[in-house]
Scaffold this motif. Structure first.
Motif, mmCIF file in Angstrom:
data_model
loop_
_atom_site.group_PDB
_atom_site.id
_atom_site.type_symbol
_atom_site.label_atom_id
_atom_site.label_comp_id
_atom_site.label_asym_id
_atom_site.label_seq_id
_atom_site.Cartn_x
_atom_site.Cartn_y
_atom_site.Cartn_z
ATOM 1 N N LEU A 79 0.824 -1.206 0.000
ATOM 2 C CA LEU A 79 0.000 0.000 0.000
ATOM 3 C C LEU A 79 0.861 1.260 0.000
ATOM 4 O O LEU A 79 0.527 2.245 -0.659
ATOM 5 C CB LEU A 79 -0.940 -0.008 1.204
ATOM 6 C CG LEU A 79 -2.015 -1.100 1.194
ATOM 7 C CD1 LEU A 79 -2.788 -1.104 2.504
ATOM 8 C CD2 LEU A 79 -2.961 -0.945 0.017
ATOM 9 N N ARG A 104 -5.557 2.788 7.216
ATOM 10 C CA ARG A 104 -6.696 2.512 6.326
ATOM 11 C C ARG A 104 -6.692 1.045 5.909
ATOM 12 O O ARG A 104 -6.621 0.702 4.743
ATOM 13 C CB ARG A 104 -6.604 3.424 5.106
ATOM 14 C CG ARG A 104 -6.843 4.867 5.462
ATOM 15 C CD ARG A 104 -6.191 5.849 4.530
ATOM 16 N NE ARG A 104 -6.565 5.690 3.133
ATOM 17 C CZ ARG A 104 -6.037 6.429 2.156
ATOM 18 N NH1 ARG A 104 -5.128 7.327 2.431
ATOM 19 N NH2 ARG A 104 -6.416 6.238 0.918
ATOM 20 N N ARG A 105 -6.782 0.190 6.883
ATOM 21 C CA ARG A 105 -6.740 -1.234 6.612
ATOM 22 C C ARG A 105 -7.757 -1.925 7.503
ATOM 23 O O ARG A 105 -8.150 -1.383 8.522
ATOM 24 C CB ARG A 105 -5.335 -1.781 6.885
ATOM 25 C CG ARG A 105 -4.314 -1.191 5.939
ATOM 26 C CD ARG A 105 -2.936 -1.808 6.049
ATOM 27 N NE ARG A 105 -2.986 -3.246 6.022
ATOM 28 C CZ ARG A 105 -2.845 -4.020 7.094
ATOM 29 N NH1 ARG A 105 -2.610 -3.519 8.263
ATOM 30 N NH2 ARG A 105 -2.921 -5.310 6.986
ATOM 31 N N VAL A 107 -7.746 -3.451 3.557
ATOM 32 C CA VAL A 107 -8.340 -3.097 2.269
ATOM 33 C C VAL A 107 -9.172 -4.281 1.793
ATOM 34 O O VAL A 107 -8.706 -5.422 1.803
ATOM 35 C CB VAL A 107 -7.248 -2.767 1.230
ATOM 36 C CG1 VAL A 107 -7.851 -2.590 -0.151
ATOM 37 C CG2 VAL A 107 -6.490 -1.512 1.647
ATOM 38 N N ASN A 108 -10.390 -4.013 1.396
ATOM 39 C CA ASN A 108 -11.268 -5.072 0.894
ATOM 40 C C ASN A 108 -11.013 -5.219 -0.606
ATOM 41 O O ASN A 108 -11.677 -4.593 -1.436
ATOM 42 C CB ASN A 108 -12.732 -4.710 1.182
ATOM 43 C CG ASN A 108 -13.674 -5.866 0.888
ATOM 44 O OD1 ASN A 108 -13.395 -6.701 0.038
ATOM 45 N ND2 ASN A 108 -14.791 -5.901 1.590
ATOM 46 N N TRP A 109 -10.028 -6.043 -0.960
ATOM 47 C CA TRP A 109 -9.639 -6.192 -2.364
ATOM 48 C C TRP A 109 -10.759 -6.804 -3.198
ATOM 49 O O TRP A 109 -10.928 -6.460 -4.366
ATOM 50 C CB TRP A 109 -8.371 -7.040 -2.469
ATOM 51 C CG TRP A 109 -7.179 -6.401 -1.836
ATOM 52 C CD1 TRP A 109 -6.551 -6.763 -0.679
ATOM 53 C CD2 TRP A 109 -6.467 -5.251 -2.315
ATOM 54 N NE1 TRP A 109 -5.501 -5.918 -0.402
ATOM 55 C CE2 TRP A 109 -5.420 -4.986 -1.384
ATOM 56 C CE3 TRP A 109 -6.606 -4.413 -3.419
ATOM 57 C CZ2 TRP A 109 -4.521 -3.936 -1.545
ATOM 58 C CZ3 TRP A 109 -5.710 -3.360 -3.571
ATOM 59 C CH2 TRP A 109 -4.688 -3.136 -2.653
ATOM 60 N N ASN A 112 -13.112 -4.039 -3.978
ATOM 61 C CA ASN A 112 -12.482 -3.168 -4.973
ATOM 62 C C ASN A 112 -12.650 -3.733 -6.374
ATOM 63 O O ASN A 112 -12.968 -3.021 -7.333
ATOM 64 C CB ASN A 112 -10.986 -2.999 -4.668
ATOM 65 C CG ASN A 112 -10.728 -1.934 -3.632
ATOM 66 O OD1 ASN A 112 -11.653 -1.372 -3.063
ATOM 67 N ND2 ASN A 112 -9.471 -1.655 -3.368
#
Length: 197
Positions: A79, A104-105, A107-109, A112
């Motif tokens: 990131l 900011r984690r 992260v919903n990949w 996304n």
């Protein structure tokens, strides 16, 4: 029904635009910051992002992206590498990106990817005529002059939507980091102008 002063940043500008398309009667004013980007903006973005990275950084980012599973440390590194070029100042950008990677984690990949597919299936580009017709009387674009995403893409969008565009010098994709007072003054003016009207 009360109306909202709608503001969006980056992908949030796509969401704000789509909200306006569906519920224009609920929007008093709309400020779009660093987006939405339409047309073939990704080619210029990738080129500028590559220019701001060393060869070693590019290779490391590709290696991390290619891993089927990443440790916490690897995710933070990925990131940081992916985000530091968003800033005009690479040294401070690295620091801010590293901070963001910690905060900011996760992260919903998967989400996304799903949002990306939806965007490709129904691109905002095809609704710009509708959006222009339903924009509130007070609507503006705001962008960082040193955003790696092409400022020319925002300028083109401003023409197509017939909106004023303010470019903040010395600022990238998150202009409040590098020019906090300028961004704050712009947001305050925009909101106060709407409320006062």
């Amino acid at each position: 029904m009360p109306k909202a002063v709608l503001m969006g940043h980056s992908y949030g500008t796509d969401l704000a635009s789509r909200f306006c398309l569906r519920h224009s009667d609920r929007v008093a004013a709309m400020l779009l910051m660093c987006g939405p980007f339409v047309g073939d903006w990704r080619t210029g973005y990738r080129a500028e992002r590559g220019r701001r990275m060393s060869t070693a950084q590019q290779e490391r980012l590709r290696a991390l992206e290619g891993l089927p599973h990443r440790t916490e440390e690897q995710e933070v590194e990925l990131l940081t590498l992916a985000w530091f070029t968003d800033h005009a100042d690479p040294e401070r950008g690295w620091h801010w990106a590293a901070q963001g990677a910690q905060r900011r984690r996760p992260v919903n990949w998967a989400m996304n990817g799903e949002l990306g597919r939806e965007g490709h299936a129904d691109p905002l580009d095809e609704h710009l005529g509708e959006l222009r017709a339903c924009l509130p009387a007070r609507a503006e674009l705001l962008g960082g002059a040193d955003d790696p995403r092409p400022v020319s893409a925002l300028a083109s969008l401003a023409l197509r939507l017939d909106l004023p565009l303010t470019q903040i010098e010395g600022a990238g994709h998150e202009p409040w980091w590098e020019q906090p007072y300028t961004v704050r003054a712009h947001l305050r003016r925009f909101v106060q102008g709407t409320v006062g009207a």
